[in-house]
Design a protein around this motif. Structure first.
Motif, short mmCIF file in Angstrom:
data_model
loop_
_atom_site.label_atom_id
_atom_site.label_comp_id
_atom_site.label_asym_id
_atom_site.label_seq_id
_atom_site.Cartn_x
_atom_site.Cartn_y
_atom_site.Cartn_z
N ILE A 5 -21.30 -22.90 62.21
CA ILE A 5 -19.86 -23.15 62.15
C ILE A 5 -19.28 -22.26 61.06
O ILE A 5 -19.79 -22.22 59.94
CB ILE A 5 -19.54 -24.65 61.93
N ALA A 6 -18.23 -21.51 61.42
CA ALA A 6 -17.65 -20.55 60.48
C ALA A 6 -16.21 -20.24 60.85
O ALA A 6 -15.79 -20.45 61.98
CB ALA A 6 -18.47 -19.26 60.49
N ARG A 30 -10.90 -29.73 61.40
CA ARG A 30 -11.87 -29.56 62.47
C ARG A 30 -13.29 -29.48 61.91
O ARG A 30 -14.21 -30.11 62.44
CB ARG A 30 -11.55 -28.30 63.27
N PHE A 31 -13.47 -28.74 60.84
CA PHE A 31 -14.77 -28.63 60.18
C PHE A 31 -15.27 -30.02 59.76
O PHE A 31 -16.41 -30.40 60.03
CB PHE A 31 -14.67 -27.70 58.96
N LYS A 32 -14.40 -30.79 59.13
CA LYS A 32 -14.77 -32.13 58.69
C LYS A 32 -15.13 -33.02 59.88
O LYS A 32 -16.13 -33.74 59.85
CB LYS A 32 -13.61 -32.75 57.89
N GLN A 33 -14.31 -32.96 60.92
CA GLN A 33 -14.54 -33.80 62.10
C GLN A 33 -15.88 -33.45 62.77
O GLN A 33 -16.63 -34.34 63.14
CB GLN A 33 -13.38 -33.61 63.08
N LEU A 34 -16.19 -32.17 62.88
CA LEU A 34 -17.43 -31.76 63.54
C LEU A 34 -18.67 -32.03 62.70
O LEU A 34 -19.71 -32.43 63.23
CB LEU A 34 -17.38 -30.27 63.91
N THR A 35 -18.59 -31.82 61.38
CA THR A 35 -19.80 -31.89 60.55
C THR A 35 -20.05 -33.26 59.93
O THR A 35 -21.18 -33.53 59.50
CB THR A 35 -19.75 -30.84 59.42
N SER A 36 -19.06 -34.13 59.88
CA SER A 36 -19.25 -35.45 59.26
C SER A 36 -20.36 -36.21 59.95
O SER A 36 -20.47 -36.22 61.18
CB SER A 36 -17.95 -36.27 59.30
N GLY A 37 -21.20 -36.83 59.13
CA GLY A 37 -22.31 -37.62 59.64
C GLY A 37 -23.55 -36.79 59.99
O GLY A 37 -24.53 -37.33 60.49
N HIS A 38 -23.51 -35.50 59.71
CA HIS A 38 -24.61 -34.61 60.08
C HIS A 38 -25.23 -33.93 58.86
O HIS A 38 -24.66 -33.94 57.77
CB HIS A 38 -24.11 -33.53 61.06
N TYR A 39 -26.37 -33.30 59.08
CA TYR A 39 -26.98 -32.43 58.09
C TYR A 39 -26.26 -31.10 58.12
O TYR A 39 -25.94 -30.59 59.20
CB TYR A 39 -28.46 -32.21 58.40
N ILE A 40 -25.97 -30.54 56.94
CA ILE A 40 -25.36 -29.22 56.85
C ILE A 40 -26.27 -28.33 55.99
O ILE A 40 -26.69 -28.73 54.91
CB ILE A 40 -23.91 -29.27 56.30
N ILE A 41 -26.59 -27.17 56.52
CA ILE A 41 -27.46 -26.22 55.85
C ILE A 41 -26.60 -25.10 55.28
O ILE A 41 -25.73 -24.57 55.97
CB ILE A 41 -28.50 -25.63 56.83
N MET A 42 -26.88 -24.73 54.02
CA MET A 42 -26.09 -23.69 53.37
C MET A 42 -26.92 -22.99 52.31
O MET A 42 -27.90 -23.55 51.82
CB MET A 42 -24.85 -24.28 52.72
N GLY A 43 -26.48 -21.81 51.94
CA GLY A 43 -27.06 -21.12 50.80
C GLY A 43 -26.52 -21.70 49.50
O GLY A 43 -25.51 -22.41 49.48
N ARG A 44 -27.20 -21.37 48.42
CA ARG A 44 -26.83 -21.88 47.10
C ARG A 44 -25.40 -21.51 46.72
O ARG A 44 -24.65 -22.35 46.21
CB ARG A 44 -27.81 -21.33 46.05
N TYR A 94 -25.73 -28.42 61.33
CA TYR A 94 -24.75 -27.36 61.17
C TYR A 94 -25.16 -26.39 60.07
O TYR A 94 -25.52 -26.81 58.97
CB TYR A 94 -23.37 -27.94 60.85
N VAL A 95 -25.10 -25.11 60.38
CA VAL A 95 -25.28 -24.04 59.40
C VAL A 95 -23.87 -23.64 58.97
O VAL A 95 -23.07 -23.21 59.80
CB VAL A 95 -26.04 -22.84 60.00
N ILE A 96 -23.57 -23.78 57.66
CA ILE A 96 -22.19 -23.59 57.20
C ILE A 96 -22.02 -22.38 56.29
O ILE A 96 -20.94 -22.19 55.74
CB ILE A 96 -21.64 -24.87 56.55
N GLY A 97 -23.03 -21.56 56.13
CA GLY A 97 -22.88 -20.33 55.35
C GLY A 97 -23.88 -20.20 54.24
O GLY A 97 -24.72 -21.07 54.07
#
Length: 166
Positions: A5-6, A30-44, A94-97
């Motif tokens: 998601i980007a 939209r980002f909040k609605q889609l990712t809420s309740g899920h795992y989100i992967i991101m870089g440091r 979700y991969v968020i960056g």
């Protein structure tokens, strides 16, 4: 399912100096609605761009730093494969960056939720090129600019193309 998601400009710009280069309230919703309740992967660096962890999401932070300190409830790993492995099976992840994590996840993702911001901006972080033969657009929703949104944008939902489609 692994979902990227980007929000990226026409020139694939994502951000500059570890910050976004636009303010799009509807995209944030939209980002909040889609990712809420899920795992989100991101870089440091992406994680450090937030004032605090995002509510109602499990943060998985990828870093090469040893003993990287994070708030309770966040998980730290050394690479994308580890990040995916610690997430529950049969869940939407979700991969968020940022840019490098997106690049690493392109061959692994099942879906891309991309907000294409209709402008070109100066940036130091970029979204990888989407190879059209690898992906099919299944949804597209245009939003014009308005008093809250300086730039027009389009939500695109891509799914990985099947062999039959290629």
């Amino acid at each position: 399912m692994l979902v990227i998601i980007a929000a990226a400009a026409e020139n694939n710009a994502l951000g500059k100096d570890n910050d976004l280069v636009w303010h799009l309230p509807d995209d944030f919703k939209r980002f909040k609605q889609l990712t809420s309740g899920h795992y989100i992967i991101m870089g440091r660096k992406t994680f450090e761009s937030f004032p605090k962890p995002l509510p109602n999401r499990t943060h998985v932070i990828i870093t090469r730093q040893k003993n990287y300190e994070v708030p309770e409830g966040c998980k730290v790993v050394n690479n994308l494969e580890e990040a995916i492995a610690i997430c529950p099976n049969n869940e939407t992840i979700y991969v968020i960056g940022g840019g490098e994590i997106y690049k690493q996840s392109m061959d692994l993702a099942d879906k891309i939720e991309l907000t294409r911001v209709h402008t070109e901006v100066e940036a130091d972080t970029f979204f990888p090129q989407i190879i059209n033969s690898d992906w099919s657009i299944i949804n597209e929703e245009y939003h014009p600019s308005d008093e809250k949104h300086k730039f027009a944008f389009t939500y695109f939902t891509y799914i990985r193309a099947t062999k039959e489609e290629i």
